[in-house]
Design an enzyme around this catalytic site. Structure first.
Site, PDB file in Angstrom:
ATOM      1  N   ILE A 136       0.872  -1.169   0.000  1.00  8.96           N
ATOM      2  CA  ILE A 136       0.000   0.000   0.000  1.00  8.96           C
ATOM      3  C   ILE A 136       0.911   1.221   0.000  1.00  8.96           C
ATOM      4  O   ILE A 136       2.068   1.150   0.419  1.00  8.96           O
ATOM      5  CB  ILE A 136      -0.977   0.014   1.203  1.00  8.96           C
ATOM      6  CG1 ILE A 136      -0.235  -0.134   2.534  1.00  8.96           C
ATOM      7  CG2 ILE A 136      -2.026  -1.059   1.060  1.00  8.96           C
ATOM      8  CD1 ILE A 136      -1.161  -0.080   3.750  1.00  8.96           C
ATOM      9  N   ASP A 137       0.405   2.340  -0.499  1.00 10.28           N
ATOM     10  CA  ASP A 137       1.226   3.531  -0.672  1.00 10.28           C
ATOM     11  C   ASP A 137       1.719   4.071   0.672  1.00 10.28           C
ATOM     12  O   ASP A 137       1.120   3.823   1.725  1.00 10.28           O
ATOM     13  CB  ASP A 137       0.428   4.621  -1.397  1.00 10.28           C
ATOM     14  CG  ASP A 137      -0.008   4.192  -2.783  1.00 10.28           C
ATOM     15  OD1 ASP A 137       0.734   3.416  -3.415  1.00 10.28           O
ATOM     16  OD2 ASP A 137      -1.085   4.631  -3.227  1.00 10.28           O
ATOM     17  N   LYS A 138       2.771   4.853   0.595  1.00  9.27           N
ATOM     18  CA  LYS A 138       3.383   5.442   1.788  1.00  9.27           C
ATOM     19  C   LYS A 138       2.347   6.131   2.682  1.00  9.27           C
ATOM     20  O   LYS A 138       2.325   5.913   3.896  1.00  9.27           O
ATOM     21  CB  LYS A 138       4.452   6.455   1.362  1.00  9.27           C
ATOM     22  CG  LYS A 138       5.044   7.262   2.501  1.00  9.27           C
ATOM     23  CD  LYS A 138       5.952   8.372   1.978  1.00  9.27           C
ATOM     24  CE  LYS A 138       6.398   9.284   3.106  1.00  9.27           C
ATOM     25  NZ  LYS A 138       7.190  10.436   2.609  1.00  9.27           N
TER      26      LYS A 138
END
Length: 303
Positions: A136-138
């Site tokens: 999942i994105d930062k």
């Protein structure tokens, strides 16, 4: 060496070049500034300084150096482990944490913490991404499944391919969605104008399906639950922008005038899968983080 070319948009004109590149690509500001010192970044064919104020239609070329061969350094972290046995681990990643090491993010990642927590992680994805099955994105918080051996890794990947993994996200989006639920079925691929962004396109794309339902409506925003059928890079962020309801706080795909957030309001709250060995279906739910709850409280109070 990889060379990336991108064009400055109308919304970005007047912004510092180092800020634009760090926002667009999720590189650290210090990494961008170092590349500028090394003349790896040129605007309209000429080197610039980090404080260069970009103009609309500027052509920016970034020469990304080959990644160094690195060993992942274990770092003790207070990880929020939801489940763990000899095959699989489920962890709740906080917002702001990068999943695995990459140029500009060599420490402080989830993988650094996992390496300190347990030594037995699958090696299928190599030294920089041990155990990582999906990301999942930062600036997205929430649940991730991690494989502790190669057999578990293959099983979990196969479940993702077969679309049997349950992945539900909560999000706040711009705009008041009039219908209660819907499905976005639109292919996603690289944006030709910005190779570090994704977009809905028929060229070089992969099928992508996102189901959503409205949980609550506010004056200018909607609180939604999105369920992934596929798992393309930035899928929810791209799909919600595509139908006219971009995520609040999203620096890459959302409008500049947004809620006061550091990154998109997106939380991977529900994760379910079959255990790689026993076949038992496991499902976990992580509550919304404090910042997300504060956003909802403010929207409710300002109705």
């Amino acid at each position: 060496m990889e060379i990336i070319e991108l064009h400055i948009t109308e919304e970005e004109q007047g912004e510092r070049i180092d800020k634009i590149l760090s926002v667009r690509n999720e590189w650290s500001r210090s990494q961008v500034q170092q590349w500028i010192k090394e003349n790896r970044i040129q605007v309209n064919g000429k080197p610039v300084k980090a404080n260069y104020k970009s103009q609309i239609d500027d052509v920016v070329k970034v020469s990304i150096p080959e990644p160094e061969l690195l060993d992942v350094i274990p770092e003790e972290m207070n990880l929020e482990i939801y489940y763990e046995d000899e095959d699989v681990l489920v962890v709740n990643k906080p917002k702001g944490m990068v999943v695995h090491p990459a140029p500009g993010h060599l420490s402080g990642t989830l993988v650094n913490g996992l390496m300190a927590h347990c030594k037995d992680l699958s090696g299928i994805n190599g030294v920089l991404r041990p155990g990582i099955v999906h990301r999942i994105d930062k600036d997205t918080s929430g649940l991730l499944m991690v494989a502790k051996n190669d057999a578990a890794h293959e099983s979990l990947v196969n479940q993702l391919v077969a679309k049997t993994v349950t992945r539900k996200y909560k999000a706040v989006v711009h705009g008041v969605i009039p219908h209660d639920q819907g499905t976005v079925d639109a292919p996603i691929g690289r944006d030709k104008q910005d190779r570090q962004s994704m977009t809905v396109t028929d060229q070089g794309s992969k099928n992508a399906v996102t189901h959503f339902k409205v949980l609550e409506r506010f004056d200018q925003f909607s609180y939604v639950e999105c369920q992934l059928e596929t798992g393309r890079t930035h899928q929810i962020r791209v799909h919600m922008k595509y139908i006219g309801y971009p995520l609040a706080g999203d620096p890459k795909y959302g409008p500049k005038k947004t809620l006061n957030l550091e990154g998109q309001a997106l939380h991977a709250g529900v994760l379910g899968f079959q255990h790689p060995k026993s076949g038992e279906y496991l499902e976990f739910e992580a509550p919304l983080p404090t910042e997300f709850l504060s956003v909802l409280d403010n929207l409710r109070n300002n109705r």
